[in-house]
Scaffold this active site. Structure first.
Site, short mmCIF file in Angstrom:
data_model
loop_
_atom_site.label_atom_id
_atom_site.label_comp_id
_atom_site.label_asym_id
_atom_site.label_seq_id
_atom_site.Cartn_x
_atom_site.Cartn_y
_atom_site.Cartn_z
N CYS A 57 56.22 90.70 72.23
CA CYS A 57 57.68 90.79 72.18
C CYS A 57 58.29 89.42 72.44
CB CYS A 57 58.20 91.83 73.17
SG CYS A 57 58.34 91.27 74.86
N GLU A 58 59.37 89.16 71.73
CA GLU A 58 59.98 87.84 71.84
C GLU A 58 60.79 87.68 73.12
OE1 GLU A 58 62.28 87.60 68.27
OE2 GLU A 58 64.08 88.46 69.18
N HIS A 59 61.00 88.77 73.85
CA HIS A 59 61.78 88.68 75.08
C HIS A 59 60.92 88.33 76.29
CE1 HIS A 59 64.26 91.65 72.64
NE2 HIS A 59 64.86 90.48 72.57
N HIS A 60 59.67 88.82 76.32
CA HIS A 60 58.82 88.61 77.49
C HIS A 60 57.46 87.99 77.14
CE1 HIS A 60 61.51 92.08 78.30
NE2 HIS A 60 61.70 91.43 79.44
N GLN A 92 60.16 94.91 67.46
CA GLN A 92 59.53 95.90 66.57
C GLN A 92 60.40 96.13 65.34
OE1 GLN A 92 57.87 99.41 68.44
NE2 GLN A 92 58.10 100.60 66.55
N HIS A 147 55.21 99.18 74.10
CA HIS A 147 55.65 97.85 74.53
C HIS A 147 55.21 97.63 75.97
CE1 HIS A 147 58.59 96.95 71.16
NE2 HIS A 147 58.10 98.15 70.88
N CYS A 181 55.89 95.33 77.91
CA CYS A 181 56.96 94.88 78.81
C CYS A 181 57.70 96.07 79.41
CB CYS A 181 57.92 93.93 78.10
SG CYS A 181 58.77 94.64 76.69
ZN LIG Z 1 59.72 92.63 76.01
#
Ligand SMILES: [Zn+2]
Length: 207
Positions: A96-99, A138, A166, A168
């Site tokens: 994931c690009e956030h975490h 996603q 996910h 995260c």
């Molecule tokens: Zn994430």
């Protein structure tokens, strides 16, 4: 027969001139180790920065691959076959690009050939892999897979469904372990004809 490949914003080229050196990347890992409270000089961690950078090279190799070039060889010697081609349960791992934590799931990808023009079956999982080996959401991953197949094959229809967990969400925060996220993208006939969409969903076992 070669398909005409449409260039899209998905075909990004990394900026090699501003790319940090391997040493700089390894130093960044060492900084993170110290930041979490570790001692990067202890024996078990001596080689960790080098290993992490090497692992990242593989896990994020998708930035240096051109998805459209994977689909640029099509063939039509399929005895006039023009019904749905469906690849089910393609395992993928993304981040994931956030975490920058794993997204682990399965992709189901179908298309309706146009004029009997098909692509080698192994090319579809490779497309999934190239996009999965980038930082993703996603939703974006689903759309990129569907969009490139639509553009490169000129298919009558494209359907993509992703089911993924996910990490995260599973490992931190709200800890929704075992829950999966489902996303879909439909192009052409799969979007316009509900019976075709239902047929896809039934075949992947979602309906
Ligand atoms: Zn994430």
């Amino acid at each position: 027969m070669d398909a005409i490949v449409r260039k899209t914003s998905q075909t990004m080229q990394p900026d090699e001139t501003n790319r940090p050196s391997r040493e700089e990347a390894e130093a960044a890992v060492e900084t993170l180790l110290r930041w979490i409270g570790e001692d990067p000089s202890r024996e078990g961690l001596l080689d960790t920065p080098r290993r992490v950078v090497k692992a990242y090279e593989e896990l994020f190799s998708g930035y240096r691959q051109e998805p459209a070039s994977i689909l640029n060889r099509t063939f039509d010697e399929v005895a006039g076959y023009d019904d749905m081609v469906l690849l089910k349960n393609i395992d993928f791992t993304s981040h994931c690009e956030h975490h920058m934590v794993p997204i682990i799931g399965k992709a189901h990808v179908a298309y309706l050939p146009n004029g009997g023009r098909v692509v080698g079956l192994s090319k579809i999982p490779r497309i999934v892999e190239v996009y999965a080996r980038r930082l993703q959401t996603q939703e974006a991953l689903t759309e990129q897979i569907a969009g490139i197949i639509d553009g490169a094959l000129g298919a009558r229809g494209v359907a993509v469904m992703l089911e993924a967990e996910h990490m995260c969400m599973s490992m931190r925060g709200i800890r929704t372990k075992g829950s999966t996220t489902i996303t879909t993208s439909f192009y052409g006939t799969f979007r316009d004809d509900k019976s075709e969409q239902t047929r896809f969903l039934t075949m992947v076992g979602a309906k």
